[in-house]
Design an enzyme around this catalytic site. Structure first.
Site, PDB file in Angstrom:
ATOM      1  N   LYS A 376     -29.720  -7.795  58.580  1.00 58.64           N
ATOM      2  CA  LYS A 376     -29.704  -9.241  58.799  1.00 58.64           C
ATOM      3  C   LYS A 376     -29.377  -9.961  57.487  1.00 58.64           C
ATOM      4  O   LYS A 376     -29.390  -9.358  56.408  1.00 58.64           O
ATOM      5  CB  LYS A 376     -31.064  -9.699  59.318  1.00 58.64           C
ATOM      6  N   ARG A 470     -46.368 -14.629  64.165  1.00 54.51           N
ATOM      7  CA  ARG A 470     -45.041 -15.232  64.035  1.00 54.51           C
ATOM      8  C   ARG A 470     -44.338 -15.144  65.388  1.00 54.51           C
ATOM      9  O   ARG A 470     -44.107 -16.153  66.040  1.00 54.51           O
ATOM     10  CB  ARG A 470     -44.239 -14.524  62.931  1.00 54.51           C
ATOM     11  N   HIS A 498     -45.029  -5.833  63.381  1.00 59.79           N
ATOM     12  CA  HIS A 498     -44.667  -5.975  61.966  1.00 59.79           C
ATOM     13  C   HIS A 498     -45.935  -6.076  61.133  1.00 59.79           C
ATOM     14  O   HIS A 498     -46.870  -6.791  61.496  1.00 59.79           O
ATOM     15  CB  HIS A 498     -43.799  -7.213  61.755  1.00 59.79           C
ATOM     16  N   ARG A 557     -37.959   0.503  59.998  1.00 57.83           N
ATOM     17  CA  ARG A 557     -36.956  -0.534  59.769  1.00 57.83           C
ATOM     18  C   ARG A 557     -36.859  -0.900  58.282  1.00 57.83           C
ATOM     19  O   ARG A 557     -37.425  -1.910  57.859  1.00 57.83           O
ATOM     20  CB  ARG A 557     -37.304  -1.791  60.572  1.00 57.83           C
ATOM     21  N   TYR A 602     -26.875 -30.675  31.963  1.00 54.80           N
ATOM     22  CA  TYR A 602     -27.519 -31.849  32.532  1.00 54.80           C
ATOM     23  C   TYR A 602     -28.909 -32.063  31.953  1.00 54.80           C
ATOM     24  O   TYR A 602     -29.645 -31.119  31.673  1.00 54.80           O
ATOM     25  CB  TYR A 602     -27.654 -31.685  34.047  1.00 54.80           C
ATOM     26  N   CYS A 650     -25.706 -25.232  36.409  1.00 56.18           N
ATOM     27  CA  CYS A 650     -24.917 -26.179  37.198  1.00 56.18           C
ATOM     28  C   CYS A 650     -24.525 -25.556  38.534  1.00 56.18           C
ATOM     29  O   CYS A 650     -24.774 -24.379  38.787  1.00 56.18           O
ATOM     30  CB  CYS A 650     -23.671 -26.585  36.422  1.00 56.18           C
ATOM     31  N   ASP A 652     -21.568 -24.768  39.602  1.00 60.43           N
ATOM     32  CA  ASP A 652     -20.488 -23.787  39.514  1.00 60.43           C
ATOM     33  C   ASP A 652     -20.473 -22.989  38.215  1.00 60.43           C
ATOM     34  O   ASP A 652     -19.707 -22.031  38.105  1.00 60.43           O
ATOM     35  CB  ASP A 652     -19.132 -24.489  39.646  1.00 60.43           C
TER      36      ASP A 652
END
Length: 711
Positions: A376, A470, A498, A557, A602, A650, A652
């Site tokens: 997943k 859950r 689980h 799993r 920044y 930042c 990028d």
């Protein structure tokens, strides 16, 4: 294992070394000038094999230092396999040359197989196996320094049995000692006396950051080469040499030559590596073929006795044969890998490490319990389709995903076997379950009723809530669980739960996990007693496998552990060696000089206190780098050195301090996660510094990243 290193022109030099070996066995200058040929084949030619050995040491050191004995075992097994194939390859020549004639002794054959090689150039392979074994044991038990000193001593003993044998012949004690040695070995050029020093020399370069300039390296190479030439010619004139593979000055020569090859521009080339090995192994066959052909056409004078032409033809045929084998072998055609040399940021996936981890996890489970890899979230950032495909090739037949879309994507890309959707699927999309042959999880009883309204059979596993609260039908509500079985359009193929605290070995958490396991098993026993077929059972995730490997289930799993990572620096009960599968890399965009008082990025969070050299790296938080990573003294790796991250990250880019890395250039590769030289940045380190877990780091890798799959 991904033991990534700076390669420079190593692979090109390996090819040149292989051609030097051909020269050693054909003496190309002999018909022109015997002294020149001696210099080429008996002095310069002796660079070849030590270079091969040093390359092995250079790349093997990380595995030895980290006690990655599985990797070392695999390397030795590979050399042994090549040796076995080579023995078979040269059997016809052995028979033709009378090796198995009247004077044949089984003891000599065993000695040749273990030490001297069954053909004159094959000594290198058993020697490498013995040398790697000795160096590995030495470093891991006694440390690098002691191992190096012992290797120097062994090399000294070898020298007296090789180029300095004339000294031995002057004393009866030494003569008797070496006579005894030569009953065990034909030469001292072997895995005991010759290999360790050059393995350790390569490892010494691997473990230390070279501080020598190119000028210093070239000067050292020239001076040591001139002295080696003098040494070789002097020993030859004194007629001291029993053999001529080992010289004193060869050691510093190889050190500087290796450093020089790393300084030159070059790329990692598997083709050149394979070509070098093939030339080394098959060139004696080419010699035999050329000589046989020359006799058939009555051109021995041209093709045999003209040594230079003989060398050229043998080299050409060896190169051509090697090219054919590398180009058209099944292994060569199996998978082409694009190394994406120009991309800004990318993920490298080590498929061999993935297969290793699957085998390790399977090893600690009961034999009847099979892995159900969890792929997943894009296989935790590793690339779901490629990961599932590789595991499918490895024989795994069931996968788990979180969503319908993830399951459909796998099917559309050719993934076979069963695929279980662990999460919720909208009942309006149930036709896709049927179309793509997916298995749906029953998340509670009302959901089972909705699934049952679909007019065709729906394959399901029932999720049991044993305390995580859950998803799942409450384990204590046996009546509802039984009603799920009674839904006519649900085909129950399995049940699972689980373990919510399996990652903790604290007493309270262990008791809670054991309670979950007990409740699940009791519920299963009650259902079976009432005649229900519960199907395949599974309750262990990654930490369930690592801390409770003996549970009796049909599937386990593995998620994060399959990828060689733990969620944090957790202690586990199982004795298992997992290898990180993923590395994250980017490039240097530009380099700047800044003055004291200037600020970075920044918010002016970083102020330079002195003159600095900084570099901008082409990766940022849009690619999955946590924005707050800079707050906790995080760093990246560049040229096998740590480069601190400075200033806010930042979207990028991020900035690093490279003031201490003099060789940095634009477009250099930066390692954010992975191995660079002997240094490693683990995903666990990034997660800890960011105040999160590795699962979040990996699954959060951005879609702009390219993926490179290495095998």
């Amino acid at each position: 294992m991904g033991h990534s290193k700076i390669t420079g022109a190593l692979d090109l030099f390996r090819l040149l070394a292989a051609l030097l070996v051909v020269a050693v066995h054909t003496s190309p200058l002999y018909t022109m000038d015997e002294t020149a040929d001696f210099v080429l084949t008996r002095i310069i030619g002796r660079f070849a094999v030590p270079f091969f050995i040093m390359v092995t040491g250079y790349f093997l050191y990380t595995a030895i230092a980290k006690r990655d004995n599985a990797y070392i075992k695999g390397f030795v097994l590979k050399i042994g396999t090549i040796y076995l194939i080579s023995i078979i390859l040269f059997l016809p020549i052995n028979f033709y040359s009378g090796y198995f004639g009247e004077k044949f002794l089984w003891g000599d054959l065993i000695k040749d197989i273990l030490f001297d090689g069954t053909f004159y150039h094959l000594w290198y392979l058993p020697a490498m196996i013995l040398g790697v074994f000795l160096v590995t044991v030495g470093i891991q038990r006694f440390g690098f320094t002691i191992s190096f000193l012992v290797a120097i001593l062994l090399y000294g003993i070898g020298l007296l049995g090789d180029s300095y044998y004339g000294i031995v012949q002057q004393t009866d004690i030494l003569t008797s000692f070496y006579d005894m040695i030569f009953t065990l070995f034909e030469y001292t050029r072997n895995g005991l006396f010759f290999i360790p020093i050059y393995l350790l020399l390569g490892m010494a370069i691997s473990k230390s950051n070279n501080r020598l300039s190119t000028k210093q390296i070239v000067t050292g190479l020239v001076i040591s080469s001139v002295l080696l030439l003098i040494e070789g010619l002097l020993l030859n004139s004194l007629s001291w040499q029993r053999h001529d593979s080992m010289y004193i000055l060869l050691v510093p020569c190889m050190y500087f030559l290796f450093l020089f090859s790393l300084q030159l521009p070059g790329k990692n080339s598997k083709t050149l590596r394979d070509l070098s090995l093939i030339i080394y192994l098959i060139h004696p066959w080419m010699i035999v073929l050329v000589r046989g052909f020359a006799k058939v056409i009555d051109q021995e004078q041209l093709f045999i006795y003209n040594n230079f032409i003989h060398y050229l033809i043998v080299s050409f045929l060896s190169l051509f044969a090697g090219w054919i084998l590398t180009k058209f072998s099944p292994k060569g055609r199996k998978r082409k890998i694009d190394l994406l040399p120009d991309n800004r940021a990318w993920v490298e996936i080590d498929l061999a490490a993935l297969r290793h981890n699957a085998k390790e996890l399977q090893r600690i489970l009961p034999s009847h319990c099979q892995l159900m890899p969890v792929v997943k979230a894009n296989a935790y950032g590793h690339g779901d389709v490629a990961i599932a495909r590789e595991l499918m090739r490895a024989g795994l037949k069931m996968f788990a995903v979180a969503t319908l879309a993830e399951g459909v994507r796998l099917r559309q890309n050719g993934i076979k076997g069963d695929i279980l959707i662990l999460g919720y699927t909208n009942p309006k999309e149930l036709a896709s379950l049927e179309k793509y042959q997916l298995i749906q999880t029953v998340v509670d009883f009302p959901y089972a009723l909705m699934l049952n309204q679909y007019p065709k059979k729906v394959r399901v596993h029932i999720k049991i809530d044993t305390g995580m609260h859950r998803l799942g039908v409450n384990v204590e509500n046996l009546a509802e669980i039984e009603k799920v079985f009674e839904c006519k359009n649900l085909k129950v193929e399995g049940m699972f739960s689980h373990l919510s605290t399996a990652d903790s070995l604290a007493d309270e958490d262990v008791r809670f996990t054991q309670k979950q396991i007990q409740q699940f098993n009791q519920m299963i026993d009650l259902l079976k007693a009432k005649g229900y077929h519960t199907g395949k059972l599974h309750i262990q995730g990654s930490y369930g496998i690592l801390n409770y490997p003996d549970l009796v289930c049909d599937y386990a799993r593995p998620g994060i552990a399959l990828y060689g990572v733990l969620s944090a620096d957790d202690k586990i009960r199982a004795s298992v060696h997992l290898k990180p599968v993923l590395s994250l890399k980017a490039r240097i965009a530009l380099i700047k000089e800044i003055q004291p008082g200037e600020v970075i990025s920044y918010g002016r969070q970083f102020t330079a206190k002195s003159n600095m050299k900084i570099a901008t790296v082409t990766i940022g938080y849009a690619d999955g780098i946590p924005r707050r990573l800079y707050e906790n003294n995080a760093y990246v790796m560049l040229h096998s050195k740590r480069a601190p991250i400075i200033g806010r990250i930042c979207m990028d880019q991020l900035m690093i301090d490279v003031s201490h890395i003099h060789e940095v250039e634009n477009n250099d590769v930066v390692t954010i996660i992975g191995v660079d030289g002997t240094e490693q940045i683990r995903c666990e380190d990034i997660a800890r510094q960011s105040g999160t877990i590795t699962n979040e780091i990996l699954s959060g890798l951005g879609p702009r990243l390219d993926y490179v799959y290495l095998d």
